[in-house]
Write a protein that holds these residues in place. Sequence first.
Motif, mmCIF file in Angstrom:
data_model
loop_
_atom_site.group_PDB
_atom_site.id
_atom_site.type_symbol
_atom_site.label_atom_id
_atom_site.label_comp_id
_atom_site.label_asym_id
_atom_site.label_seq_id
_atom_site.Cartn_x
_atom_site.Cartn_y
_atom_site.Cartn_z
ATOM 1 N N LEU A 44 31.269 -8.434 -31.657
ATOM 2 C CA LEU A 44 32.021 -8.370 -32.908
ATOM 3 C C LEU A 44 32.224 -6.931 -33.380
ATOM 4 N N ALA A 45 31.201 -6.101 -33.246
ATOM 5 C CA ALA A 45 31.304 -4.715 -33.706
ATOM 6 C C ALA A 45 32.285 -3.913 -32.853
ATOM 7 N N GLY A 46 32.289 -4.175 -31.559
ATOM 8 C CA GLY A 46 33.177 -3.443 -30.681
ATOM 9 C C GLY A 46 34.530 -4.082 -30.512
ATOM 10 N N GLU A 47 34.742 -5.209 -31.166
ATOM 11 C CA GLU A 47 35.999 -5.964 -31.068
ATOM 12 C C GLU A 47 36.397 -6.170 -29.601
ATOM 13 N N ILE A 48 35.463 -6.672 -28.820
ATOM 14 C CA ILE A 48 35.662 -6.829 -27.388
ATOM 15 C C ILE A 48 36.363 -8.142 -27.072
ATOM 16 N N GLY A 49 36.038 -9.194 -27.781
ATOM 17 C CA GLY A 49 36.738 -10.460 -27.611
ATOM 18 C C GLY A 49 36.243 -11.318 -26.463
ATOM 19 N N LEU A 50 34.974 -11.217 -26.126
ATOM 20 C CA LEU A 50 34.412 -12.050 -25.066
ATOM 21 C C LEU A 50 34.020 -13.421 -25.610
ATOM 22 N N SER A 51 34.085 -14.412 -24.761
ATOM 23 C CA SER A 51 33.589 -15.733 -25.139
ATOM 24 C C SER A 51 32.062 -15.731 -25.043
ATOM 25 N N TYR A 52 31.440 -16.721 -25.679
ATOM 26 C CA TYR A 52 29.982 -16.804 -25.601
ATOM 27 C C TYR A 52 29.534 -17.053 -24.166
ATOM 28 N N GLN A 53 30.303 -17.808 -23.430
ATOM 29 C CA GLN A 53 29.970 -18.081 -22.033
ATOM 30 C C GLN A 53 29.942 -16.782 -21.224
ATOM 31 N N ALA A 54 30.888 -15.904 -21.445
ATOM 32 C CA ALA A 54 30.919 -14.624 -20.738
ATOM 33 C C ALA A 54 29.744 -13.738 -21.150
ATOM 34 N N MET A 55 29.419 -13.742 -22.439
ATOM 35 C CA MET A 55 28.280 -12.937 -22.900
ATOM 36 C C MET A 55 26.967 -13.475 -22.352
ATOM 37 N N PHE A 56 26.850 -14.781 -22.263
ATOM 38 C CA PHE A 56 25.649 -15.385 -21.697
ATOM 39 C C PHE A 56 25.512 -15.003 -20.221
ATOM 40 N N ALA A 57 26.630 -15.025 -19.492
ATOM 41 C CA ALA A 57 26.595 -14.649 -18.074
ATOM 42 C C ALA A 57 26.200 -13.187 -17.909
ATOM 43 N N ILE A 58 26.720 -12.321 -18.753
ATOM 44 C CA ILE A 58 26.334 -10.909 -18.703
ATOM 45 C C ILE A 58 24.848 -10.763 -18.996
ATOM 46 N N GLY A 59 24.344 -11.539 -19.952
ATOM 47 C CA GLY A 59 22.922 -11.501 -20.274
ATOM 48 C C GLY A 59 22.047 -11.933 -19.105
ATOM 49 N N VAL A 60 22.488 -12.945 -18.370
ATOM 50 C CA VAL A 60 21.731 -13.408 -17.202
ATOM 51 C C VAL A 60 21.749 -12.343 -16.113
ATOM 52 N N TYR A 61 22.919 -11.750 -15.884
ATOM 53 C CA TYR A 61 23.010 -10.697 -14.865
ATOM 54 C C TYR A 61 22.184 -9.473 -15.249
ATOM 55 N N ALA A 62 22.151 -9.134 -16.528
ATOM 56 C CA ALA A 62 21.377 -7.989 -16.988
ATOM 57 C C ALA A 62 19.884 -8.242 -16.854
ATOM 58 N N VAL A 79 24.045 -3.964 -23.001
ATOM 59 C CA VAL A 79 25.061 -3.229 -23.755
ATOM 60 C C VAL A 79 26.109 -2.643 -22.812
ATOM 61 N N ILE A 80 25.686 -2.060 -21.707
ATOM 62 C CA ILE A 80 26.637 -1.492 -20.754
ATOM 63 C C ILE A 80 27.539 -2.587 -20.185
ATOM 64 N N GLY A 81 26.957 -3.725 -19.855
ATOM 65 C CA GLY A 81 27.752 -4.825 -19.316
ATOM 66 C C GLY A 81 28.803 -5.319 -20.287
ATOM 67 N N ILE A 82 28.437 -5.440 -21.537
ATOM 68 C CA ILE A 82 29.389 -5.926 -22.543
ATOM 69 C C ILE A 82 30.474 -4.888 -22.815
ATOM 70 N N LEU A 83 30.066 -3.627 -22.959
ATOM 71 C CA LEU A 83 31.049 -2.596 -23.226
ATOM 72 C C LEU A 83 31.988 -2.349 -22.050
ATOM 73 N N GLN A 84 31.491 -2.504 -20.825
ATOM 74 C CA GLN A 84 32.334 -2.329 -19.646
ATOM 75 C C GLN A 84 33.342 -3.462 -19.495
ATOM 76 N N SER A 85 33.052 -4.599 -20.055
ATOM 77 C CA SER A 85 33.979 -5.716 -19.928
ATOM 78 C C SER A 85 35.173 -5.574 -20.865
ATOM 79 N N LYS A 86 35.133 -4.589 -21.733
ATOM 80 C CA LYS A 86 36.244 -4.340 -22.657
ATOM 81 C C LYS A 86 37.442 -3.760 -21.918
#
Length: 89
Positions: A29-47, A81-88
């Motif tokens: 939300l802060a970075g206005e990235i626009g990822l779905s929760y499913q994508a954020m969950f997947a990034i969290g698992v990979y991280a 954080v890197i995974g989420i920001l890189q997906s932008k």
Amino acid sequence: MAVGLFLYFFFARLIQVLFFSLISVVINLAGEIGLSYQAMFAIGVYALVPCSLLGTLVALIGKPLLLFQAVYLSSYLTYLVIGILQSKR
């Protein structure tokens, strides 16, 4: 014994990813990235994978490392954080 240990670590990691997905939502939300929760969950698992491997190595060595939990947490949050920001991009 091995099945019980596996189930413990599986559910512990699942709860950890669910807890830290709240941080993912804030970053999203802060970075206005626009990822779905499913994508954020997947990034969290990979991280979580490199951190879990590091934790396994430390457990296999058998000697407790000073401040290992802080290293574990900071590396997980860094990967997250890197995974989420890189997906932008």
